[in-house]
Each structure stands twice: as structure tokens, then as C-alpha cells.
Design an enzyme around this catalytic site. Structure first.
Site, PDB file in Angstrom:
ATOM      1  N   ASP A 107       8.176  -3.501  11.479  1.00 45.75           N
ATOM      2  CA  ASP A 107       8.107  -3.018  10.100  1.00 45.75           C
ATOM      3  C   ASP A 107       8.094  -1.493  10.181  1.00 45.75           C
ATOM      4  O   ASP A 107       7.150  -0.896  10.705  1.00 45.75           O
ATOM      5  CB  ASP A 107       6.845  -3.569   9.424  1.00 45.75           C
TER       6      ASP A 107
ATOM      7  N   LYS B 174       9.164   5.997   1.192  1.00 44.27           N
ATOM      8  CA  LYS B 174       8.299   7.146   1.475  1.00 44.27           C
ATOM      9  C   LYS B 174       9.111   8.333   1.988  1.00 44.27           C
ATOM     10  O   LYS B 174       8.953   9.445   1.502  1.00 44.27           O
ATOM     11  CB  LYS B 174       7.242   6.807   2.528  1.00 44.27           C
TER      12      LYS B 174
ATOM     13  N   TRP C 293      -1.045  -4.671   6.741  1.00 43.28           N
ATOM     14  CA  TRP C 293      -0.765  -4.444   5.310  1.00 43.28           C
ATOM     15  C   TRP C 293      -1.060  -5.753   4.571  1.00 43.28           C
ATOM     16  O   TRP C 293      -0.542  -6.807   4.975  1.00 43.28           O
ATOM     17  CB  TRP C 293       0.712  -4.046   5.178  1.00 43.28           C
TER      18      TRP C 293
HETATM   19  C1  LMR Z   1       1.002   0.726   0.565  1.00 42.08           C
HETATM   20  O1  LMR Z   1       0.615   0.108   1.569  1.00 42.08           O
HETATM   21  O2  LMR Z   1       0.234   1.299  -0.205  1.00 42.08           O
HETATM   22  C2  LMR Z   1       2.475   0.811   0.302  1.00 42.08           C
HETATM   23  O3  LMR Z   1       3.184   0.140   1.279  1.00 42.08           O
HETATM   24  C3  LMR Z   1       2.843   0.383  -1.070  1.00 42.08           C
HETATM   25  C4  LMR Z   1       2.714  -1.088  -1.303  1.00 42.08           C
HETATM   26  O4  LMR Z   1       3.691  -1.663  -1.789  1.00 42.08           O
HETATM   27  O5  LMR Z   1       1.669  -1.669  -1.019  1.00 42.08           O
END
Ligand code: LMR
Length: 396
Positions: free
Chosen positions: A211, A246, A130
Site C-alpha cells: 500500500d 497526498k 489503517w
Molecule cells: C487517513 O488515514 O487519514 C487517510 O488515508 C484518509 C482516509 O481515507 O482515511
């Protein structure tokens, strides 16, 4: 002093939604941020949440501060959800849960905790991960490095490479793993691979940080905790960052949790006092409403059942959409084999689209996708699937 400050680059994910809002094309499609939408393209408030909301409003008696780490009832409910009802972690009193503003809040508290209490530690992130993970640790002054995770030739997990790299991480470092529905790839370890990962992480003397933002979106609420639970052997240590954005659809309420698991109950007091110190200097204590909704649902068996059903229907819609996506891509003339999309789990499909193709989709068709090629499958609807697949077939 402020005149000389340069503009920051837009956020890799939320920056796209900002750009989407400004786009005047009536046919624009936003598949960037991970937010669930139903067939009509709306992000619904779950029925269980609406019912809980009415109860919370009717029964609340005060707006005074919550404790620094949140309400004990919330912590207990979160622990039951992630560890199950009879977990040794819970019965032995080896876990402490802090209510945080969202999963991001949990990660930032974890990062501050690592910086202050494990100052020599580096946090190891999967490649890819992420995009906000490196930002959060950098903001806390914690160094990060990465280990291989995804094999683009097989569209699967680079398991041997990952294990080899993890086996060489210096003792005392932290390894961040995605509890389920790996973001952005949608590729998770199998049950057997989770066992092997837990073994190598423990042999190397690493602290695992899980996570856990998509519990319930892969196979089920209980099933999705199975990987994480492999790290919960007696005497183990573990950090868990939960998000309820979510699975409860509580995105804007900012509700999450940091759970610390320690080897022995004796240690939980000192460790939790350090977590509380991090929270106090960051946001002092958490916002109440989202956690009150979660607690109300998880303490009421009827609401819990209803919520389980609602999570299942979000999961089912995403999985059906994956199949429709693969079928429609083929029907629109996309020549690549996209069947791997049906094996990915959670909200996202790591499509294999290049950054240039993603840019063309945005510039020419007003279709917004993260530049890594990550598509939010939960944003695809019967209305936008055809123009989406036509455009993808075109750019590929
Ligand atoms: C995402 O990866 O789109 C979600 O976790 C929202 C975010 O805050 O990035």
C-alpha cells in the site's frame, strides 16, 4: 424492509471529520484525517496541479469513457514513478497498471481480484494498520489476520517479532505492507530490514501487496520507493496500490492505481484481464480528470520539477512541525519524552495518547485525533500548536 436497519458505527477516521464539522467551538482543531494543510491551515491546490489543470481543460476533446483500466499514458507514467525509468519490471513488460478511484479504489480492486483468483488466501495486516484495511477486505469477502509490527516500549518496529510471525504465515497467503510512512505508526523498516522482509516473504511463498499512499512524504519520491523495489527481483510477483491524494494533493479527485507485477510477460495478459473484470463489475471504468492532471505533470519535465519541489516543501513543513511539536509539548509541561515523534515518518505521529485521553481532548477541548492516538502532524499550524500542546500536557 428498511425500517429495521440499525445505524452503522461512524468511520474511525472520516467519522471524526463529520463530528468536527458539527462542533460549534471556534477554537476546534481537526488532526484526524490525513490531509495536508499549510501554515494557514488550508489544503492548497499545488501550483503544478493548477498549471496542469489549465492545460487539461484547454486540450481535452471528449468526455467519452476511458478504457476499463484507464489510459495507457497514465499507466506508463505511474510505472516510471514507482519503479524508476530503467526498471527490469518495466522493460520486461512484467507490470500492468490500472487507474483506480484513489488508493482505496485500488485496494478494493485488489481485494476483489484476490477473492476471485486466490480464493483460499488470507490477507495479513500489520498490527496496527489503517482502520479501513480490514473493512475493505471484509467487504470483498477476503479473510484477514494480523502480524505484530509496532513495539510500544521502544516506539519502534517490532522487527524480530514481525519476521518470526511472517515466517509462519501459510504459503499462498497475501501480506499487506505499507510502502513508506506506515499508517498509523510512522515507523518504516530500514533498507536492510526491507531486504530481509523481501527474503522471508519470498521464502514463505507469500504474495506481497504494497500500500503506497505517501510516496514522497518520508525522504523523497525516489527514495520512498526503495523498499517496494526490493520485492521486484526478476521472476517476482507483487501487487501495488498507489494513491495520489497526498503527494499531488488530489484528495477529492480520487486518483490512484493498482499495479500488478507478474513473474513473466506471458502472464500479464490473463492476469490483467481478471483485474479488468473486477473493475467492470465495480465501477466500470475510472473518472478521468485526476489522472489527466497526474499524466500532464509527469509527462512535462518542467511541471515534474515543480511538483518535486512542492512535495519536498510539504515534507519539510511536516518535519519542522514535528520538531516544533516536541519542543512545545515540553514547554507546556508535558513530562513524557516525545522525542520519538521526530523519528516517525510521513503525515502522522503515533503519539502514545490513550483512547481515553483522545476522548477527553475531543470532549473538553474540541481537538479531534484518531482514537489510536494518531495525530495528523500536517494539520498543526503556528496558530493551533500552543493550545494543542497545552491540552495534551493537561490530559497526560
Ligand atoms: C487517513 O488515514 O487519514 C487517510 O488515508 C484518509 C482516509 O481515507 O482515511
Amino acid at each position: 424492509m428498511l425500517e429495521v436497519i440499525q445505524a452503522a458505527p461512524p468511520d474511525a477516521i472520516l467519522g471524526l471529520t463529520e463530528a468536527f464539522r458539527k462542533d460549534s467551538n471556534p477554537n476546534k482543531i481537526n488532526l484526524s484525517v490525513g490531509v495536508y494543510q499549510d501554515e494557514t491551515g488550508t489544503t492548497p491546490i499545488l501550483e503544478s496541479v493548477q498549471q496542469a489543470g489549465r492545460q487539461v481543460v484547454a486540450n481535452q476533446q471528449s468526455k467519452s469513457y476511458l478504457p476499463i483500466d484507464g489510459a495507457p499514458a497514465y499507466a506508463a507514467a505511474v510505472q516510471r514513478l514507482i519503479f524508476g525509468h530503467e526498471s527490469e519490471v518495466v522493460t520486461a513488460g512484467r507490470a500492468a497498471t490500472s487507474h483506480t478511484p484513489g488508493g482505496t479504489g485500488a485496494l478494493r480492486v485488489a481485494a476483489d481480484f484476490i477473492k476471485q483468483n486466490l480464493p483460499a488466501a488470507t490477507v495479513w495486516l500489520s498490527e496496527p494498520t489503517w482502520p479501513n484495511h480490514p473493512n475493505i477486505f471484509a467487504a470483498a469477502g477476503v479473510p484477514t489476520r494480523s502480524f505484530p509490527y509496532f513495539d510500544s516500549t521502544t516506539q519502534g518496529l517490532a522487527f524480530d517479532q514481525a519476521c518470526k510471525a511472517i515466517g509462519e504465515i501459510p504459503e499462498g497467503d497475501v501480506i499487506l505492507l505499507h510502502g513508506c510512512c506506515h499508517n498509523p505508526t510512522g515507523i518504516d523498516p530500514t533498507a536492510d530490514q526491507w531486504s530481509q522482509l523481501a527474503e522471508v516473504v519470498s521464502e514463505r511463498g507469500l504474495l506481497p501487496l504494497l500500500d503506497f499512499a505517501y510516496q514522497g512524504f518520508a525522504e523523497g519520491l525516489q527514495e520512498d520507493a526503495a523498499g517496494l523495489q526490493k520485492f521486484c527481483q526478476p521472476g517476482s510477483e507483487l501487487l501495488i496500490c498507489s494513491s495520489f491524494s497526498k503527494n499531488f494533493g488530489l484528495y477529492r479527485e480520487r486518483v490512484g492505481a493498482l499495479t500488478v507485477v507478474v513473474p513473466d510477460h506471458e502472464v500479464i495478459g490473463p492476469v490483467q484481464s481478471q483485474v479488468k473484470r473486477c473493475i467492470r463489475s465495480n465501477y466500470s471504468n475510472p473518472p478521468a480528470h485526476g489522472a489527466a492532471l497526474v499524466t500532464t505533470i509527469l509527462e512535462d519535465s518542467k511541471l515534474t520539477d515543480q511538483w518535486h519541489g512542492e512535495v519536498a516543501s510539504m515534507r519539510d513543513r511536516i518535519n519542522e512541525t514535528r520538531k516544533a511539536l516536541v519542543k512545545t509539548l515540553a514547554a507546556k509541561g508535558a513530562t513524557a519524552d516525545y522525542s520519538f515523534m521526530t523519528r516517525q515518518r510521513g503525515m502522522f505521529s503515533f503519539s502514545g495518547l490513550t483512547a481515553e485521553q483522545v476522548d477527553t481532548l475531543r470532549e473538553k477541548y474540541s481537538i479531534y485525533i484518531v482514537r489510536s492516538g494518531r495525530i495528523n502532524v500536517a494539520g498543526i499550524t503556528p496558530k493551533n500548536i500552543e493550545p494543542l500542546c497545552e491540552a495534551i500536557a493537561e490530559v497526560t
